[in-house]
Design a protein around this motif. Structure first.
Motif, mmCIF file in Angstrom:
data_model
loop_
_atom_site.group_PDB
_atom_site.id
_atom_site.type_symbol
_atom_site.label_atom_id
_atom_site.label_comp_id
_atom_site.label_asym_id
_atom_site.label_seq_id
_atom_site.Cartn_x
_atom_site.Cartn_y
_atom_site.Cartn_z
ATOM 1 N N LYS A 56 0.843 -1.315 0.051
ATOM 2 C CA LYS A 56 0.036 0.056 0.270
ATOM 3 C C LYS A 56 0.883 1.265 -0.269
ATOM 4 O O LYS A 56 0.653 2.151 -0.659
ATOM 5 C CB LYS A 56 -0.905 -0.221 1.265
ATOM 6 N N ARG A 57 1.919 1.450 0.956
ATOM 7 C CA ARG A 57 2.779 2.679 1.009
ATOM 8 C C ARG A 57 3.718 2.765 -0.499
ATOM 9 O O ARG A 57 3.797 3.856 -0.780
ATOM 10 C CB ARG A 57 3.582 2.221 2.121
ATOM 11 N N LYS A 58 4.016 1.585 -0.969
ATOM 12 C CA LYS A 58 4.776 1.503 -2.263
ATOM 13 C C LYS A 58 3.777 2.207 -3.257
ATOM 14 O O LYS A 58 4.317 3.321 -4.033
ATOM 15 C CB LYS A 58 5.228 0.310 -2.644
ATOM 16 N N SER A 59 2.673 1.864 -3.390
ATOM 17 C CA SER A 59 1.657 2.502 -4.383
ATOM 18 C C SER A 59 1.551 4.007 -4.085
ATOM 19 O O SER A 59 1.644 4.641 -5.046
ATOM 20 C CB SER A 59 0.284 1.850 -4.404
ATOM 21 N N GLY A 60 1.367 4.492 -2.703
ATOM 22 C CA GLY A 60 1.268 5.938 -2.479
ATOM 23 C C GLY A 60 2.499 6.609 -2.713
ATOM 24 O O GLY A 60 2.396 7.878 -3.382
#
Length: 78
Positions: free
Chosen positions: A27-31
């Protein structure tokens, strides 16, 4: 009318459970990739980002390319 606390600050600490940690990473990578894309568009900059997971898998994001960014690191223009 709703009475909420609003956005809450979350203390930064390691996510202990492997499965939860990988979900958080995804999730954080996508953000991060989304924010980088916005900066590239709005500020007309070139960016490169690479991260290795604990299992050694590489994820990259670059504009215009990772190869060009690495080439610029080897011989920076002044």
């Amino acid at each position: 009318m709703k009475h909420t606390k609003g956005r809450q600050k979350i203390e930064m600490m390691k996510v202990e459970a492997y499965r939860d940690r990988m979900a958080t990473f995804s999730k954080r990578k996508s953000g991060i990739f989304k924010k980088m894309n916005e900066m590239i568009t709005q500020c007309n900059v070139e960016m490169a980002f690479m991260v290795f997971t604990e299992t050694g898998k590489l994820y990259t994001f670059a504009n215009p390319s990772v190869e060009e960014a690495l080439g610029r690191l080897k011989s920076p223009s002044t």
